[in-house]
Design an enzyme around this catalytic site. Structure first.
Site, mmCIF file in Angstrom:
data_model
loop_
_atom_site.group_PDB
_atom_site.id
_atom_site.type_symbol
_atom_site.label_atom_id
_atom_site.label_comp_id
_atom_site.label_asym_id
_atom_site.label_seq_id
_atom_site.Cartn_x
_atom_site.Cartn_y
_atom_site.Cartn_z
ATOM 1 N N ALA A 18 0.857 -1.186 0.000
ATOM 2 C CA ALA A 18 0.000 0.000 0.000
ATOM 3 C C ALA A 18 0.884 1.224 0.000
ATOM 4 O O ALA A 18 1.998 1.208 0.544
ATOM 5 C CB ALA A 18 -0.914 0.020 1.230
ATOM 6 N N ILE A 70 0.553 3.797 1.748
ATOM 7 C CA ILE A 70 0.702 4.305 3.112
ATOM 8 C C ILE A 70 1.731 3.523 3.923
ATOM 9 O O ILE A 70 2.253 4.031 4.920
ATOM 10 C CB ILE A 70 -0.669 4.299 3.838
ATOM 11 C CG1 ILE A 70 -0.623 5.097 5.138
ATOM 12 C CG2 ILE A 70 -1.118 2.873 4.087
ATOM 13 C CD1 ILE A 70 -0.322 6.545 4.970
ATOM 14 N N TYR A 71 2.064 2.303 3.525
ATOM 15 C CA TYR A 71 3.011 1.514 4.308
ATOM 16 C C TYR A 71 4.383 2.165 4.260
ATOM 17 O O TYR A 71 5.033 2.203 3.211
ATOM 18 C CB TYR A 71 3.108 0.075 3.799
ATOM 19 C CG TYR A 71 1.837 -0.725 3.896
ATOM 20 C CD1 TYR A 71 0.789 -0.350 4.730
ATOM 21 C CD2 TYR A 71 1.671 -1.898 3.152
ATOM 22 C CE1 TYR A 71 -0.380 -1.093 4.814
ATOM 23 C CE2 TYR A 71 0.513 -2.645 3.238
ATOM 24 C CZ TYR A 71 -0.516 -2.238 4.059
ATOM 25 O OH TYR A 71 -1.672 -2.964 4.144
ATOM 26 N N SER A 72 4.805 2.682 5.404
ATOM 27 C CA SER A 72 6.070 3.422 5.507
ATOM 28 C C SER A 72 6.130 4.555 4.484
ATOM 29 O O SER A 72 7.197 4.919 3.996
ATOM 30 C CB SER A 72 7.273 2.489 5.349
ATOM 31 O OG SER A 72 7.309 1.549 6.407
ATOM 32 N N THR A 73 4.947 5.119 4.185
ATOM 33 C CA THR A 73 4.810 6.243 3.262
ATOM 34 C C THR A 73 5.580 6.000 1.960
ATOM 35 O O THR A 73 6.382 6.819 1.516
ATOM 36 C CB THR A 73 5.257 7.571 3.910
ATOM 37 O OG1 THR A 73 4.833 7.584 5.274
ATOM 38 C CG2 THR A 73 4.635 8.757 3.211
#
Length: 330
Positions: free
Chosen positions: A60, A62-65
């Protein structure tokens, strides 16, 4: 490895999906996670998954931006792209300020191109909305996703974590307006979190939607690593959050874990394998998302494919919990 099709599509995916939320820096715009692993430790897990025959990889933005997507992109660069099914998601906050999150046309299109760059690929096999967006009309969201499919940047679209009526509204809107239809759903689903059986799982069964459960071990609880009266293991997510197993899990969940351990002992397998096998025995489930931090954890999880649970086993595992749905669970 076993393979199946994703819902009513012809897309062939492995019965286990490699989840990559654990990979990366852990940094997001408003907080820092300490339970993730860096690229050096992540890459061998991805390589081992592909060796096992896992062709379905989920990440995704959002995972660790974005760091998780970048790690996945670097790891798969040496493999044949058409042999892998790469999934990612959009919705979460990528930066503070206007248009930093959500499912507006602007955010979706901007983030799709950013994800493609980080993944180092020309297309995303499965592009999923990470949550429902109350601030954006579903027609706008579906139109943007439809555009990405028409442009060849996305092959299929999916969804995650919403009320059943919201998901059905999206499916109906797609049918009426002739937008690309969601083919998959990512609900939270495990032996100790079965509320989706009273929410979105029946919708998926009725509509031919592939179910790709996240958190199949519920925060590590179903690994059996926690004891009710002990402190959480050092380095675990629970230890980082400063809570104890007794505070975090209720009596029914401990009763389920007791049954998991008993069946694991009877079959000389691990609680992890029993818990994942239970999901694999559900006809509606396509592929549980597993999130190992190490090759050893991955190897153990893959063993779930070889476990056969009887009807009596399943009844014992399910007996302590009567699933109930509430919007508060989202």
């Amino acid at each position: 490895m076993e393979y199946t099709t994703l819902g009513a599509t012809g897309l062939e995916v492995s019965r286990l999906c490699l989840g990559t939320m654990n990979f990366g820096s852990g940094w997001r715009p408003t907080y820092q996670d300490d339970w993730t692993v860096d690229e050096e430790d992540s890459q061998p897990v991805i390589e081992r998954a592909i060796e096992h025959g896992i062709n379905f990889i989920d990440t995704a933005n959002i995972y660790s931006t974005g760091d998780s997507e970048r790690i996945v992109g670097n790891a798969i660069e040496e493999y044949e792209r058409d042999e892998l099914v790469v999934a990612t998601k959009v919705y979460g906050q990528m930066h503070t300020g206007p248009n930093g999150q959500g499912l507006s046309r602007k955010h979706i299109l901007d983030q799709a191109h950013a994800s493609l760059d980080r993944l180092g690929t020309d297309y995303i096999d499965l592009y999923q909305i990470h949550r429902w967006d109350d601030q954006t009309p579903i027609e706008e969201t579906l139109s943007a996703l439809d555009h990405l499919v028409d442009e060849g940047l996305v092959r299929y679209v999916g969804a995650s974590s919403m009320a059943g009526w919201q998901f059905m509204k999206a499916l109906q809107t797609s049918d009426v307006e002739h937008y690309e239809r969601f083919v998959s759903m990512q609900p939270e689903y495990s032996l100790v979190r079965r509320h989706e059986e009273e929410n979105v799982v029946p919708v998926c069964a009725d509509q031919g939607i592939g179910v790709v459960p996240w958190s199949p071990l519920y925060r590590g609880f179903l690994t059996g690593k926690y004891e009710r009266d002990d402190e959480p293991p050092e380095g675990s997510r629970m230890a980082e959050e400063g809570v104890t197993p007794a505070e975090e899990f209720d009596d029914d969940q401990w009763a389920v874990l007791d049954a998991v351990r008993e069946i694991a002992d009877e079959q000389d397998v691990s609680p992890v394998q029993v818990s994942i096998a239970w999901l694999l025995h559900k006809d509606v489930v396509t592929a549980p998302i597993v999130g190992p931090k190490s090759v050893d954890q991955l190897d153990e999880t893959v063993g779930a494919l070889d476990i056969d649970l009887s009807d009596e086993d399943i009844e014992r595992l399910e007996a302590p919990i009567d699933p109930v749905w509430s919007d508060d669970l989202l």
